[in-house]
Design an enzyme around this catalytic site. Structure first.
Site, PDB file in Angstrom:
ATOM      1  N   ASP A  75       0.982  -1.241   0.133  1.00 17.89           N
ATOM      2  CA  ASP A  75       0.006   0.228   0.566  1.00 17.89           C
ATOM      3  C   ASP A  75       1.338   1.564  -0.280  1.00 17.89           C
ATOM      4  O   ASP A  75       2.013   1.191   0.043  1.00 17.89           O
ATOM      5  CB  ASP A  75      -0.769   0.139   1.372  1.00 17.89           C
ATOM      6  CG  ASP A  75      -0.370   0.068   2.397  1.00 17.89           C
ATOM      7  OD1 ASP A  75       0.835  -0.791   2.638  1.00 17.89           O
ATOM      8  OD2 ASP A  75      -0.732   0.541   3.304  1.00 17.89           O
ATOM      9  N   GLU A 137      -0.323  -1.717   5.380  1.00 15.73           N
ATOM     10  CA  GLU A 137       1.443  -0.874   6.541  1.00 15.73           C
ATOM     11  C   GLU A 137       0.614   0.370   7.000  1.00 15.73           C
ATOM     12  O   GLU A 137       1.404   0.673   8.217  1.00 15.73           O
ATOM     13  CB  GLU A 137       2.456  -1.048   6.117  1.00 15.73           C
ATOM     14  CG  GLU A 137       3.875  -1.387   6.859  1.00 15.73           C
ATOM     15  CD  GLU A 137       3.364  -0.184   6.761  1.00 15.73           C
ATOM     16  OE1 GLU A 137       5.263   0.870   7.525  1.00 15.73           O
ATOM     17  OE2 GLU A 137       3.579   1.041   6.324  1.00 15.73           O
TER      18      GLU A 137
HETATM   19 ZN   LIG Z   1       6.493   2.032   4.133  1.00 15.23          ZN
END
Ligand SMILES: [Zn+2]
Length: 386
Positions: A75, A137
């Protein structure tokens, strides 16, 4: 085709998938799965509860315990309200740099590992090389948490992890944790002329913030003597406080976004305990004396555990051998590395590009950084085949 040219082509494709954390990543993971599958990798996709996102875990080499895991997140952060000079989802090249959202954080690293997959396959690997690409993340390492759960259940799992967050290919062996929360205050609305008949949610939020700031001060004296972090203590940040509607209305709701970055787990427990105490013994009883339905609730947005520097770190030894680096540092930003460490793996963070470019408009990774990363990965292939 050279490894660098191949990396450039793959990075162009990866950047074209707009994998902002809020949106699905299945198309990009499908692309990566096909690519790794074509080079003989065993590929697993691990979907989240919504089915819109997944982690990818793939292995090359023998099906045995151990081996080296190359880890990255799929992401990227949004581009909204950022002033880009070109389309952030179409990679462009200028002055030996590759530009686009995710170029350094961290599709550049992912592209480099994928570009080397054929080279890994062509060797007779004695230790497996694993690819672990996660979702979400940037919003609390949600994917890595479920990946760690999945790995825990496997008989054979990696023993060493290289997390390719942008470090200018420097070696990072420690970072603070990062815990984010939203605390909501529910009071009782009323007319501003009769403050005692309402429960002012904003005022209770302010008292909560005051306690947080006291705790933040306290943390300075609790810094471990050996702490290498800057600053060496656990920090607290109040990021957003909102509430109320008008001058003459008692606000019934308030909302607070805050975070802490612990250098040790005991600090996080201390801060949470002190706040729970304040809420249970002072704030709630006062609020409920006037309005029994008054409430204070805290939602955990994400708790990313820290990466603790350890003396005997197999990942640090390996990366020193691969890059020639003879020192390792600590950084103030969080990554998925701490989660992998909590599973018993040896972990370092080392990847191309600079954190200074991450999350910014006109994000880029320098070709020279990708070359250094490719050299490191090529040596990894040699080392795992030796
Ligand atoms: Zn990163």
């Amino acid at each position: 085709m050279t490894h660098l040219n191949r990396t450039r082509d793959i990075l162009r494709d990866l950047i074209a998938f707009p994998t902002v954390s809020a949106d699905p990543n299945l198309d990009m993971m499908g692309y990566i799965a096909d690519l790794l599958d074509a080079h003989g990798a065993r590929v697993d996709l691990i979907h989240d509860a919504t089915g819109r996102k997944c982690n990818l875990f793939a292995s090359l080499g023998p099906e045995i315990d151990g081996g080296v895991m190359l880890s990255g997140h799929s992401d990227v952060v949004p581009v909204t309200d950022q002033d880009w000079s070109r389309d952030p989802w179409q990679m462009w090249e200028e002055d030996a740099r590759l530009y686009g959202r995710g170029a350094c954080d961290m599709k550049g690293f992912i592209a480099a590992t994928l570009a080397l997959a054929p080279s890994f396959t062509s060797r007779n690997l004695r230790r497996p090389i694993h690819f672990a690409f996660t979702h979400d993340e940037e919003v609390g390492c949600l994917g890595a948490q479920s990946l760690v759960d999945a790995l825990r259940d496997r008989d054979a799992r990696p023993s060493v992890a290289i997390v390719g967050e942008p470090t200018m290919m420097g070696v990072i062996e420690g970072h603070k944790g990062c815990c984010e929360y939203t605390t909501r205050f529910t009071g009782l609305e009323g007319h501003g002329s009769a403050p005692d008949l309402g429960v002012n949610a904003v005022l209770y939020a302010v008292r909560y913030v005051n306690r947080l700031m006291q705790l933040a001060e306290e943390m300075k004296s609790r810094a471990p003597a050996a702490s290498r972090f800057n600053p060496p203590w656990t920090t607290v940040n109040v990021g957003r406080l909102a509430g109320g509607v008008a001058h003459n209305v008692i606000p019934g709701k308030a909302e607070l976004d805050w975070e802490m970055r612990p250098v040790q787990d005991a600090d996080a427990r201390h801060i949470k305990g002190a706040l729970e105490d304040l809420v249970a013994t002072e704030l709630l009883p006062e609020m409920r004396r006037i309005w029994p339905e008054a409430d204070i609730t805290t939602e955990t947005i994400g708790e990313v555990v820290g990466l603790h520097p350890v003396k005997d770190n197999a990942a640090r030894h390996l990366i020193a051998e691969l890059t020639g680096a003879n020192s390792a540092d600590v950084v103030p930003f969080g990554t998925e590395a701490g989660l992998f460490q909590s599973l018993g793996m040896s972990v370092v963070v080392c990847g191309p590009g600079s954190i200074a470019q991450a999350h910014k408009p006109d994000e880029f990774v320098a070709l020279d950084q990708l070359s250094q990363c490719l050299t490191m990965l090529e040596r990894l292939g040699q080392s795992c085949a030796a």
